[in-house]
Scaffold this active site. Structure first.
Site, PDB file in Angstrom:
ATOM      1  CG  ASP A   1      -2.276   0.622   0.941  1.00  0.00           C
ATOM      2  OD1 ASP A   1      -2.378   1.415  -0.014  1.00  0.00           O
ATOM      3  OD2 ASP A   1      -3.235   0.312   1.672  1.00  0.00           O
TER       4      ASP A   1
ATOM      5  CG  ASP B   1      -9.560   2.525  -0.436  1.00  0.00           C
ATOM      6  OD1 ASP B   1      -9.001   1.439  -0.713  1.00  0.00           O
ATOM      7  OD2 ASP B   1      -9.009   3.426   0.216  1.00  0.00           O
TER       8      ASP B   1
END
Length: 690
Positions: free
Chosen positions: A445, A513
């Site tokens: 990430d 997301d």
């Protein structure tokens, strides 16, 4: 294939259906001749005899016709190359030589100790271009700009520009509209690819989804970047792009040093937007994505179920439920390491939390493997929390400006990956981690943009912007070489780092997301313009959607939405009923049947997600699958039939859901009824040629 004229000054690159041609004049002016349908060398040579346009006051004959515009001389377009030495700024080059090796054409130019090499390679119908700039005669050469390519389009009228725009949780949405005079500039000045634009554009004049000429280009760079599309005063169009958002400087080259740009890839097709997408997908599966012939497993990710509140026993419970519905890869997300009980601490300390995993990750990984699944973890190596052992030991390892406040976004700072010592630390930490347990998968990430991108003590701190990305690439390459069986997913708060550069080093990307199944249809539609379903991670999460909008949707709609990519599950399985788990197991089983088509087949966008009915089709060999979604039914009217693509009109096709047999011509010209009705309905329809 590269064809060269007898005089050695006209070059033609050709793929299965397209050609690209350029020519060097006697005055060493490198001109663009052709990019489009396949032509012969004789055609390129005729084009090379056409004179440049006549003189017009205040205009340049070269503008809009030069293959690689440099700064300096009678040029007014945006330069692809801008250099500065102790004596002067700009370029006045002389052609030195050319060579062809393994299908790569290299054109070499010199300018008073500076060597510029233009690289060309045809892969399928995709032209890869990049540039190398070397300093062979100066104490230093400052590269202000060294773009890999300028793309020149043919004379046409009524150009349209397609691009992908967005923000966090709303990435890669397609925008298409008229191109007007002047420049349209997209890019990122954030240090990473960014949620706001994908580094891709396409241009056309009258294309439809399956017909008409489309020119497109995509940049393989994971840092700050810029693409400028210019319609010049004479209506000609050029596209220039590369690493770096502005012209404040890329690198300082000492004598003997060189810089090689990322690849800027270009594609022409006469098969419309769908044909362009399928060509891009095939190119990436063949030349960009590692192990693209290996289908991605169905995964479960624990984040939405547990957030930071995790333990070994709790993860084991989720793993049992995941295995029971057919999941193949179990991923422990944030919260397993250091003092990471919230987003305020722990980043940088990549060792298991002793309270949560007293014997490390190996017992849980072994348990997950015993359940028949692979095991994965989440990391964010490029970041550090101020509350961490790493930061306390090395506060100078972060990006910061001397005498300025260190901006903390998401309670974290960015490590300066341009530093060799930072790279070595991360290599040791991650190599040790991957060697400590049977880890099969890493979700990598990157949750924060560059803000205070300083490097105190470095004579040329601007190079941080380039060398951070180089450091990232080197670290990923080194880890993949040492741990070849570990798959890596690129994530950046969703789709903040998606480009051909990062995709050449990772196995899939976290698309957004936003896991709302309706929102995802538009995100996935835009993503598919350039990237294949094989890399598009897509999760089924809980209803109501608690992260964004509270929308309620059926398990059917959520699964069929996510089955358009690499299927994952991210809901809290501990709260799912036995009925929901059983239904989920059936959807996972169905996905595994159609997975080869979705991840390796040709994709056809049958109807865009603009309201009402939308659908995509995947075809591989004798098999076809259609995923269809009905947003809402109006006035009781039945959903329209879906006209399929890519079928043999003379063949017959059996629907595996109903047993009905349909003629290919009927499906192509009159369509297939889905039977969808109501709101947020969805269907999977499988067809087999008989």
């Amino acid at each position: 294939m590269v064809d060269i004229a007898e005089n050695g000054r006209t070059w033609l690159l050709s793929g299965p259906g397209s050609s690209y041609a350029l020519h060097l004049t006697e005055a060493d002016e490198l001109l663009h001749l052709h990019w489009g349908a396949r032509i012969q060398l004789a055609d390129a040579e005729e084009l090379s005899t056409r004179a440049l346009p006549g003189y017009w006051p205040f205009e340049s004959q070269l503008d809009g016709r030069e293959e690689y515009p440099v700064e300096g001389g009678p040029r007014f377009v945006r330069p692809a190359l801008s250099v500065r030495t102790e004596e002067r700024r700009g370029t006045e080059w002389t052609f030195a030589s050319y060579e062809v090796e393994d299908g790569e054409l290299r054109l070499r130019f010199t300018d008073d100790g500076i060597v510029i090499t233009l690289h060309y390679r045809m892969r399928g119908d995709v032209v890869e271009r990049w540039v190398t700039v070397g300093n062979e005669g100066h104490a230093r050469v400052e590269l202000l700009r060294a773009d890999p390519a300028t793309w020149t389009l043919p004379d046409r009228e009524g150009w349209r520009l397609s691009q992908l725009h967005g923000r966090w949780a709303a990435e890669s949405r397609l925008a298409r509209g008229p191109l007007t005079y002047g420049e349209k500039v997209i890019g990122s000045r954030r240090g990473h690819t960014g949620h706001q634009h994908l580094p891709w554009v396409a241009l056309d004049t009258d294309a439809t989804e399956e017909r008409g000429e489309v020119w497109g280009c995509a940049l393989g760079w994971s840092g700050s970047w810029r693409i400028a599309v210019a319609q010049l005063p004479d209506a000609r169009v050029q596209i220039t792009g590369g690493a770096g958002y502005d012209d404040s400087g890329l690198l300082m080259l000492a004598e003997g040093e060189s810089y090689t740009s990322p690849v800027f890839a270009g594609l022409w097709t006469d098969g419309g937007f769908g044909g362009a997408s399928r060509a891009w997908h095939a190119y990436q599966r063949a030349y960009v994505i590692p192990d693209a012939d290996r289908d991605r497993p169905v995964l479960f990710n624990s984040w939405e179920a547990t957030t930071f509140d995790i333990s070994e026993d709790q993860q084991a419970t989720l793993a049992r439920r995941a295995a029971a519905i057919g999941v193949e890869l179990f991923v422990v997300d944030d919260g397993w390491f250091g003092a990471r009980t919230s987003d305020r601490a722990g980043l940088g300390d990549w060792t298991p939390n002793p309270d949560r995993f007293p014997k490390g990750l190996k017992p849980l990984a072994d348990y997950v493997h015993a359940l028949g699944m692979q095991f994965g973890i989440w990391v964010e190596p490029e970041m550090v929390n101020p509350d961490s052992d790493l930061y306390r030991a090395h506060p100078d390892w972060v990006q910061y400006q001397q005498g300025r406040k260190r901006t903390e976004l998401r309670n974290q700072l960015v490590l300066n990956l341009a530093r060799e010592d930072v790279q070595q630390y991360l290599w040791k930490q991650l190599d040790t981690l991957l060697s400590s347990a049977p880890i099969d998968y890493v979700k990598w990430d990157f949750n924060r943009c560059f803000t205070d991108a300083g490097w105190p003590g470095e004579p040329y701190p601007q190079r941080l912007w380039v060398d951070h990305v180089r450091g990232l690439y080197a670290l990923l390459d080194r880890l993949r070489a040492a741990h070849p069986d570990v798959a890596i997913e690129s994530c950046s708060g969703g789709g903040g780092r998606i480009d051909l550069g990062i995709m050449s080093r990772t196995d899939e990307v976290w698309t957004s997301d936003n896991t709302d199944p309706l929102d995802r249809l538009a995100i996935q539609h835009g993503f598919s313009q350039i990237h294949p379903a094989r890399v598009m991670s897509a999760w089924v999460t809980d209803s109501p959607n608690h992260q964004l909008n509270g929308r309620v949707s059926s398990l059917r709609f959520r699964f069929v939405s996510s089955m358009a990519g690499a299927l994952g599950v991210g809901g809290d399985l501990s709260r799912w009923t036995e009925e929901e788990l059983a239904e989920a197991g059936r959807w996972v089983e169905l996905y595994k049947e159609i997975r080869p088509l979705v991840q390796r087949g040709d994709q056809f966008r049958l109807r865009p997600p603009t309201g009402g009915l939308s659908a995509v089709q995947y075809t591989l060999g004798e098999e076809t699958v259609v995923l269809a979604w009905l947003q809402a039914q109006s006035y009781g009217e039945p959903a329209p039939a879906l006209r399929l693509q890519g079928l043999d009109p003379t063949a017959a096709y059996e629907c595996r859901e109903t047993g009905e047999v349909h003629r290919g011509a009927v499906l192509l010209h009159h369509g297939l009824r889905t039977g969808l009705k109501g709101d947020l309905d969805a269907a999977v329809i499988r067809l087999r040629r008989i």
